[in-house]
Write a protein that holds these residues in place. Sequence first.
Motif, short mmCIF file in Angstrom:
data_model
loop_
_atom_site.label_atom_id
_atom_site.label_comp_id
_atom_site.label_asym_id
_atom_site.label_seq_id
_atom_site.Cartn_x
_atom_site.Cartn_y
_atom_site.Cartn_z
N MET A 155 0.82 -1.21 0.00
CA MET A 155 0.00 0.00 0.00
C MET A 155 0.85 1.26 0.00
SD MET A 155 -2.98 -1.03 2.75
CE MET A 155 -4.04 -2.45 2.50
N ALA A 156 0.32 2.29 -0.63
CA ALA A 156 0.93 3.62 -0.62
C ALA A 156 -0.17 4.64 -0.37
CB ALA A 156 1.65 3.91 -1.94
N LEU A 157 0.09 5.59 0.51
CA LEU A 157 -0.91 6.56 0.94
C LEU A 157 -0.43 7.97 0.67
CD1 LEU A 157 -3.55 7.22 2.64
CD2 LEU A 157 -2.03 7.25 4.64
N ALA A 158 -1.32 8.83 0.23
CA ALA A 158 -1.01 10.25 0.02
C ALA A 158 -2.11 11.09 0.66
CB ALA A 158 -0.90 10.57 -1.46
N VAL A 159 -1.73 12.14 1.39
CA VAL A 159 -2.67 13.04 2.05
C VAL A 159 -2.22 14.47 1.79
CG1 VAL A 159 -3.72 13.75 4.23
CG2 VAL A 159 -3.12 11.34 3.87
N VAL A 160 -3.15 15.32 1.38
CA VAL A 160 -2.88 16.74 1.14
C VAL A 160 -3.91 17.56 1.90
CG1 VAL A 160 -2.71 18.58 -0.56
CG2 VAL A 160 -1.87 16.30 -1.13
N GLY A 161 -3.45 18.53 2.67
CA GLY A 161 -4.34 19.41 3.42
C GLY A 161 -3.61 20.68 3.83
N PRO A 162 -4.32 21.66 4.37
CA PRO A 162 -3.68 22.92 4.77
C PRO A 162 -2.92 22.81 6.10
CG PRO A 162 -6.01 22.99 5.26
CD PRO A 162 -5.78 21.70 4.54
N GLN A 163 -3.07 21.71 6.80
CA GLN A 163 -2.39 21.54 8.08
C GLN A 163 -0.88 21.37 7.85
OE1 GLN A 163 -4.94 19.72 6.98
NE2 GLN A 163 -6.66 20.21 8.33
N PRO A 164 -0.05 21.67 8.85
CA PRO A 164 1.39 21.45 8.73
C PRO A 164 1.69 19.97 8.48
CG PRO A 164 0.88 22.80 10.65
CD PRO A 164 -0.43 22.28 10.15
N VAL A 165 2.80 19.69 7.81
CA VAL A 165 3.14 18.31 7.48
C VAL A 165 3.32 17.48 8.75
CG1 VAL A 165 4.11 18.79 5.21
CG2 VAL A 165 5.57 18.95 7.24
N GLU A 166 3.77 18.11 9.84
CA GLU A 166 3.95 17.36 11.08
C GLU A 166 2.61 16.83 11.60
OE1 GLU A 166 7.22 20.16 10.40
OE2 GLU A 166 5.03 20.44 10.56
N LYS A 167 1.58 17.65 11.52
CA LYS A 167 0.26 17.22 11.98
C LYS A 167 -0.31 16.15 11.05
CE LYS A 167 -2.64 19.91 14.04
NZ LYS A 167 -3.66 20.96 14.40
N LEU A 168 -0.15 16.34 9.75
CA LEU A 168 -0.64 15.36 8.78
C LEU A 168 0.04 14.01 9.00
CD1 LEU A 168 -0.73 17.56 5.54
CD2 LEU A 168 -2.70 16.80 6.87
N GLU A 169 1.35 14.03 9.23
CA GLU A 169 2.07 12.78 9.46
C GLU A 169 1.58 12.10 10.74
OE1 GLU A 169 6.61 11.14 10.32
OE2 GLU A 169 6.33 13.03 9.23
N ALA A 170 1.33 12.88 11.78
CA ALA A 170 0.85 12.31 13.04
C ALA A 170 -0.51 11.64 12.85
CB ALA A 170 0.76 13.41 14.10
N TRP A 171 -1.39 12.27 12.06
CA TRP A 171 -2.69 11.67 11.79
C TRP A 171 -2.53 10.34 11.03
CZ3 TRP A 171 -5.68 16.59 9.74
CH2 TRP A 171 -5.97 17.42 10.83
N VAL A 172 -1.65 10.34 10.05
CA VAL A 172 -1.43 9.12 9.26
C VAL A 172 -0.90 8.00 10.14
CG1 VAL A 172 -0.01 8.10 7.44
CG2 VAL A 172 -1.14 10.29 7.04
N ARG A 173 0.07 8.30 10.98
CA ARG A 173 0.64 7.27 11.85
C ARG A 173 -0.41 6.73 12.82
NH1 ARG A 173 6.04 6.59 11.52
NH2 ARG A 173 7.25 8.19 10.42
N ALA A 174 -1.25 7.61 13.35
CA ALA A 174 -2.27 7.18 14.30
C ALA A 174 -3.33 6.30 13.64
CB ALA A 174 -2.92 8.40 14.94
N CYS A 175 -3.65 6.60 12.38
CA CYS A 175 -4.75 5.89 11.71
C CYS A 175 -4.30 4.61 11.01
CB CYS A 175 -5.42 6.81 10.69
SG CYS A 175 -6.34 8.19 11.41
#
Length: 610
Positions: free
Chosen positions: A203-223
């Motif tokens: 699997m490969a995942l991509a996420v784009v949003g206005p949040q800082p990359v640190e927050k986006l990465e934290a969400w990805v790791r948690a989910c």
Amino acid sequence: MPSIRKPLCDSRVYSSFQLPNGMRAIVASESDKSVAAAAALCVLAGSIHEPKDIPGLAHLCEHMLLHGTLQPWGTTFSEHIKAHAGQHNAVTTMLQTCFAFEIQSDHLDAALRLFCRFFLSPTFCQSHQHQELKAIDAEHRMNAQSDFRRQWAVLLQDANPRHQYHWASGCSKSLLQGAAALKCDLHQAMEKFHESTYKASRMALAVVGPQPVEKLEAWVRACFSAVPSAPLQVSSTALTGDQVSGCEPAFLQEDFCGQVFIVPLKDLHQLKLSWKIPWQVASWKSKPTAYVSYLVGQEGPGSLLAALKARSLAQNLSIACFDYHGVLSTLELTVDLVNTHEQTILEVGKLAFAFISMLRSLGVQKWVLEEYTHLQQLNYNFQFDTSTYNLVQDLACNLHYYPVEEVLAADSLLYEQDLQASLEILKGMTVENTRLTVLCKGLESLCSSLEPWYEARFLKFQSIKRSWKESWKEIELSSWSALVQQEGLHPESYASAERSTRGCLFLLALLRVVLGKGCGLGAPRHVLCKCVEQALRAETFEARMAGAMYKLDMADHCFLLQFLGFRDKMVLLVSSMLCSMNRISGEVFLQAKAQQELDYGTVVIILFLL
């Protein structure tokens, strides 16, 4: 992780990482806070991995994963997305399945928590299966109206039976009858397919949003960190391209080549010349087909299209390398003919193979590759920004094929100039290696074969018509005078691009060409508009390749031409177009009139189908 190469006009901040379970991820912080957020997950689990006897099983798995997974919260994923002005979809191809969604940016976190449930603990509620089979049937009926799909289905009739490549879009008939033939339960077969393929390492995942990359990465790791990975003793590697089915090719050469007549749904008069080539995604750095595609696809003076139009044989031409779902690649030259008479096909083939023979005899010209490299770099750096919804899908899919630092650029840029690889492509474009396809409704009386899934009528001959074949093989190298010359409209004054905005580099010019009320032109204005487009086509091709564009509209008693391009070449572009507009011949008018009549016919057919 390495930094990601991005266009000069891309202001996003990117970050990539890998989760402990093997899933690769990339996140991007969008500077424009008003843009919607998006995410996509691409898994190397496609139709090539399903049993050939149950075509459509991977597609059914996609549907059941999305709609048969029960959420622990009161709202479903689909309801959450729709409630916040979003959209979502999933697509199954031969090699992979991609799930994607878009949503208002302040609801991204909750959407990711719902989205990850599909991959953490799908339930595949069996009561939903009948409904999803009906949905797949609806898609099947829609696909049956696509001439591209019908051509693909006809091509698959010649696939190597010892290879995994097969028709796999699926419908309830193929799924239920396939499972019955294997004496297995369809639902259990689908769960078995999912268990063997849907692993984090694929699997490969991509996420784009206005949040800082640190927050986006934290969400990805948690989910997504808890998504199951393959056991150590089980290989999680998915074969791609020429590796699929071991040493067996997707098509045997003698089965791929030959002559095919197809009856299309649209009123087409097309000739296709196709050549089977090695899987090209693996050669993403050198892109061996770029050289011949660039030269054969030219439209200016000295080009193949210019010669065809001068002899009133064709209206349009295109050439492209098709990667058929990560399994094989073909190089296809498509010509929109004025008619499909035997003499027309013979003459078009003569010119096409004469042009290819000329390119082959001259050898690969280094300046052409340098020019192509220059243009691709230019277009990449100043391309129009894609939507976040499309971006995440491209990122997630590309992570499977390219190094993470090149996921944005690999499809566009030419990194290496491999003259020998480009020459090998030209050497393979012979008459003997050609698959010739003619599409025309007038062939219906000849086409006695019926493709089983879309019911496309066709007729396959093992060899191209002897008179055509012999004539094309006798083409002399002197049939073409010279190679297309180096272009003159390539911009030169964009060295300050890194310090300037896109708007400062481009110039918009408006030009009104007045048509007097007493000009005596009785033709409808939209036909005149097409006349201008035809007259400008050859002379402005090099401008379009160099990033200069124009838009042609009709206003009261005038044409409205809008120009967009780099400022240092704008005068040349405008001058070239004005000269061309003064040379609209009667032949050009007749071609434009015929094209408009064809457009009218297509609109009537579409309205009738609706």
